[in-house]
Design a protein around this motif. Structure first.
Motif, PDB file in Angstrom:
ATOM      1  N   LEU A 162      76.889 164.723  82.564  1.00 21.24           N
ATOM      2  CA  LEU A 162      77.491 164.567  83.886  1.00 21.24           C
ATOM      3  C   LEU A 162      78.864 165.237  83.964  1.00 21.24           C
ATOM      4  O   LEU A 162      79.243 165.791  84.998  1.00 21.24           O
ATOM      5  N   HIS A 163      79.599 165.208  82.857  1.00 16.72           N
ATOM      6  CA  HIS A 163      80.917 165.849  82.829  1.00 16.72           C
ATOM      7  C   HIS A 163      80.781 167.368  82.960  1.00 16.72           C
ATOM      8  O   HIS A 163      81.535 168.017  83.692  1.00 16.72           O
ATOM      9  N   THR A 164      79.809 167.938  82.240  1.00 13.02           N
ATOM     10  CA  THR A 164      79.583 169.387  82.326  1.00 13.02           C
ATOM     11  C   THR A 164      79.148 169.772  83.731  1.00 13.02           C
ATOM     12  O   THR A 164      79.613 170.777  84.289  1.00 13.02           O
ATOM     13  N   LYS A 165      78.255 168.977  84.327  1.00 13.08           N
ATOM     14  CA  LYS A 165      77.818 169.246  85.700  1.00 13.08           C
ATOM     15  C   LYS A 165      79.005 169.202  86.665  1.00 13.08           C
ATOM     16  O   LYS A 165      79.099 169.992  87.600  1.00 13.08           O
ATOM     17  N   ARG A 166      79.903 168.260  86.423  1.00  9.90           N
ATOM     18  CA  ARG A 166      81.065 168.086  87.298  1.00  9.90           C
ATOM     19  C   ARG A 166      82.075 169.221  87.152  1.00  9.90           C
ATOM     20  O   ARG A 166      82.630 169.709  88.128  1.00  9.90           O
ATOM     21  N   MET A 167      82.308 169.667  85.920  1.00 11.96           N
ATOM     22  CA  MET A 167      83.427 170.571  85.649  1.00 11.96           C
ATOM     23  C   MET A 167      83.041 172.044  85.558  1.00 11.96           C
ATOM     24  O   MET A 167      83.902 172.908  85.692  1.00 11.96           O
ATOM     25  N   ASP A 168      81.762 172.344  85.300  1.00 14.16           N
ATOM     26  CA  ASP A 168      81.362 173.735  85.079  1.00 14.16           C
ATOM     27  C   ASP A 168      80.476 174.252  86.200  1.00 14.16           C
ATOM     28  O   ASP A 168      79.801 173.475  86.879  1.00 14.16           O
ATOM     29  N   SER A 169      80.484 175.558  86.349  1.00 17.49           N
ATOM     30  CA  SER A 169      79.675 176.211  87.378  1.00 17.49           C
ATOM     31  C   SER A 169      78.321 176.620  86.803  1.00 17.49           C
ATOM     32  O   SER A 169      78.256 177.262  85.743  1.00 17.49           O
ATOM     33  N   LEU A 170      77.255 176.252  87.489  1.00 16.24           N
ATOM     34  CA  LEU A 170      75.906 176.644  87.079  1.00 16.24           C
ATOM     35  C   LEU A 170      75.777 178.161  87.073  1.00 16.24           C
ATOM     36  O   LEU A 170      75.235 178.751  86.138  1.00 16.24           O
ATOM     37  N   SER A 171      76.289 178.801  88.119  1.00 12.61           N
ATOM     38  CA  SER A 171      76.205 180.268  88.227  1.00 12.61           C
ATOM     39  C   SER A 171      76.925 180.942  87.062  1.00 12.61           C
ATOM     40  O   SER A 171      76.406 181.896  86.453  1.00 12.61           O
TER      41      SER A 171
END
Length: 641
Positions: A162-171
């Motif tokens: 959840l932290h990675t999803k929150r802080m990083d861009s998928l693109s």
């Protein structure tokens, strides 16, 4: 291509348990006192009748711990939780649970109480441990609140996702994976590059012809029949061709290059320059056209709909085969099959209510077939009510169209294979409209990232057993982590896997009455450099999907020209109100320019546009776009759903 229906079938997750669980701590308000120490208590968004262990005051709020829930919900009072006693309440609770009442721990716990989020003591202790180790307390607190609210396991792997999803861009992560894997020779890395190219809807570095050779030879090397079965369904291969023959043709073409344990795409591509033209069944453009045609013919019916359609078609065919013409014969059948007759009539009524044949009809481009299906729905039931007087030829023709459509439906694994082929071919399919191209990109993202891997059911049919699960981006990255020859850095692969896990964990939240989806796509889906966020919620149908007649959809966008934009669609009884939030007042002109097209497009799908409003974005509105929290969005903009 109904987006709402497609997303409703995205992820099968456990329903969030709304009823209180034994051991949970939850804030509640006494609404009504009942005899025998019972009361009506407001617990979060629901009201329950509970057995109390002490005399309480109507209108007051208390912290409860849930006791037995077998016959009656029993609530044990921990302490009163009025605002005036907020700090002492939280401190007392933490002391009772054996947790240090530090300032940060009190803040986390007080927000759980304020939001009426139930929690187990063990989960709060684990959350506090995660909370203490992180530097950014605000972000950590919000993620932990989300985990507890969604009743996700409170453990490090879930937090990291959840932290990675929150802080990083998928693109950006997809771009990084592609850059690092671009010169790799491993099969998983090359497949990941190809898949990311499809996911982002970009033109591949190799042609459709070249990537198709790699795809087919890779499958043949592992005896996978996916593309072979798909090609037969799509009419690319003759139905009489056997897999052994298909495999032998391609193996003979590749010659020595296909021998042994060889999976390098460069090996297959090298054979293109040394061998005659690869033995594709037809020209690439024609193949792509056939794939597009079967792609648009797919309709994922619910199990009850499939069963009713199957029974109705079987019974109609039996009557037509017997070709009952005399009244006495029909009367005999009627007297001996009253139960069947009633069942078929009920099936047709069910199909009509669900608009199943209307949906199938909409998949056909030929007006003749559309009319035949409409006539079938109208006339076929009369075979069982009027018998002899029924005109049978239109029913025969309509049944034939239905059987043809049915024969082209794909099982879940082959639908993924089709999506993978469409993603590869999309860049070279000049006949795809902009709407179709976006839909293909979204389907590629939903089907091939690994969001549904854990929920995939086991193969049941002979066709499904002959096919192999398509490699998802997640599975390819896991393979890369195990391969010392992979050029994707482990930290990059792990982050990409974490963000996909985060997307999966937050993709769906379900209660007994409602559904909510939160999705994230690469910005390339709409031609943007930044990620696209989509939230959708609505009441739940009997089949467990979002009701497309009553729902709420929000798009969080970061567009190249208009920058941060929120598009809010409120749908009530298929009447759509659209509100666009943006910092730039000049957006009104292009919105007005496209209003007619929007109205027409909605009408084509059976919706009515009742309003299109432009509002200025306020600071509270866009803060939630990164973590895609619909609850915060509603609170920030104060929109009534």
């Amino acid at each position: 291509m109904n987006l709402i229906s497609s997303l409703s079938k995205l992820v099968q997750q456990q329903e969030v348990q709304a009823s209180p669980k034994t051991g949970q701590v939850i804030n509640g308000k006494i609404l009504e006192l009942l005899p025998q120490n019972r009361a009506v208590v407001q617990l979060g968004s629901q009201q329950v009748k509970a057995q109390l262990e002490a005399s309480l005051t109507k209108g007051k709020s208390y912290l409860f711990q849930v006791g037995s829930t077998d016959h009656k919900i029993q609530l044990k009072v921990i302490t009163q939780s009025d605002e005036s006693q907020g700090k002492s309440t939280v401190k007392q609770l933490l002391n009772e649970l054996g947790i240090k009442p530090t300032k940060e721990n009190r803040l986390l716990t007080s927000q759980l109480i304020q939001k009426s989020i139930p929690f187990q003591a063990a989960d709060l202790k684990q959350a506090v441990a995660l909370y203490q180790r992180e530097d950014d307390k605000k972000v950590t607190r919000e993620i932990l609140l989300q985990m507890l609210q969604k009743q996700l396991p409170v453990k490090n792997s879930v937090y990291e996702a959840l932290h990675t999803k929150r802080m990083d861009s998928l693109s950006e992560l997809m771009n990084q994976v592609r850059i690092e894997a671009s010169n790799s020779e491993t099969a998983a890395d090359r497949a990941a590059v190809s898949l990311i190219t499809s996911l982002k809807g970009e033109r591949a570095s190799v042609s459709l012809r070249e990537s198709s050779v790699v795809k087919l030879m890779t499958e043949i090397n592992i005896n996978s029949q996916n593309s072979f079965l798909l090609f037969k369904k799509a009419g690319i291969l003759d139905s009489k061709v056997s897999y052994n023959s298909f495999q032998a043709t391609w193996t003979e073409w590749a010659g020595a290059h296909s021998k042994g344990n060889i999976n390098h795409s460069s090996t297959y591509l090298a054979s293109l320059s040394k061998k005659p033209a690869p033995p594709f069944p037809m020209a690439m453009e024609k193949m792509a056209g056939r794939l597009k045609q079967i792609f648009h013919q797919q309709l994922q019916l619910e199990a009850p709909e499939q069963q009713s359609l199957h029974r109705a078609m079987n019974q109609v065919e039996k009557v037509l085969v017997k070709d009952i013409s005399s009244g006495s014969d029909y009367l005999h059948v009627k007297q001996n099959a009253i139960g069947i007759k009633q069942s078929v009539i009920e099936d047709f009524q069910f199909l009509k209510e669900r608009e199943v044949l209307t949906k199938i009809s909409a998949l056909h481009t030929e007006e003749k077939n559309q009319k035949l299906l409409q006539d079938f729905l109208r006339a076929a039931p009369t075979l069982f009510t009027e018998g002899e007087s029924t005109e049978k030829q239109p029913i025969r023709e309509g049944l034939s169209v239905l059987k043809e459509w049915q024969s082209r439906q794909l099982d879940p694994i082959l639908r993924q294979t089709l999506t993978e082929w469409m993603g590869r071919a999309a860049a070279e399919l000049s006949t795809l409209s902009e709407k179709e191209a976006i839909f293909v990109k979204m389907k590629t993202m939903l089907d091939l990232t690994g969001l549904q891997e854990e929920s995939q059911s086991k193969a049941t049919s002979a066709q499904e057993k002959a096919s192999t699960q398509e490699s998802s981006l997640k599975s390819l990255l896991l393979s890369s982590l195990q391969d010392s020859n992979s050029t994707i850095r482990p930290e990059t692969a792990k982050k990409m896997i974490q963000i996909l896990n985060g997307l999966q964990l937050t993709a769906q939240q379900e209660t007994s009455q409602s559904l909510q989806f939160s999705l994230q796509f690469p910005g390339n889906v709409i031609g943007s450099e930044n990620d696209v966020y989509l939230d959708m919620e609505g009441r739940k149908t009997k089949e467990g999907n979002i009701d497309p007649d009553y729902c709420h959809i929000v798009f969080f966008l970061d567009l190249d020209n208009f920058k941060e934009t929120i598009i809010n669609l409120n749908i009530v009884s298929r009447r759509v109100g659209v509100t666009v939030f943006n910092h730039d007042s000049f957006i009104e002109l292009p919105m007005e320019t496209h209003k007619a097209a929007l109205k027409s497009g909605l009408e084509d799908m059976g919706y009515e546009l009742i309003s299109l409003n432009i509002k200025e974005m306020n600071s509270a509105a866009h803060t939630s776009s990164k973590d895609n929290s619909l609850a915060e969005y509603k609170e920030g903009i104060d929109l009534r759903i």
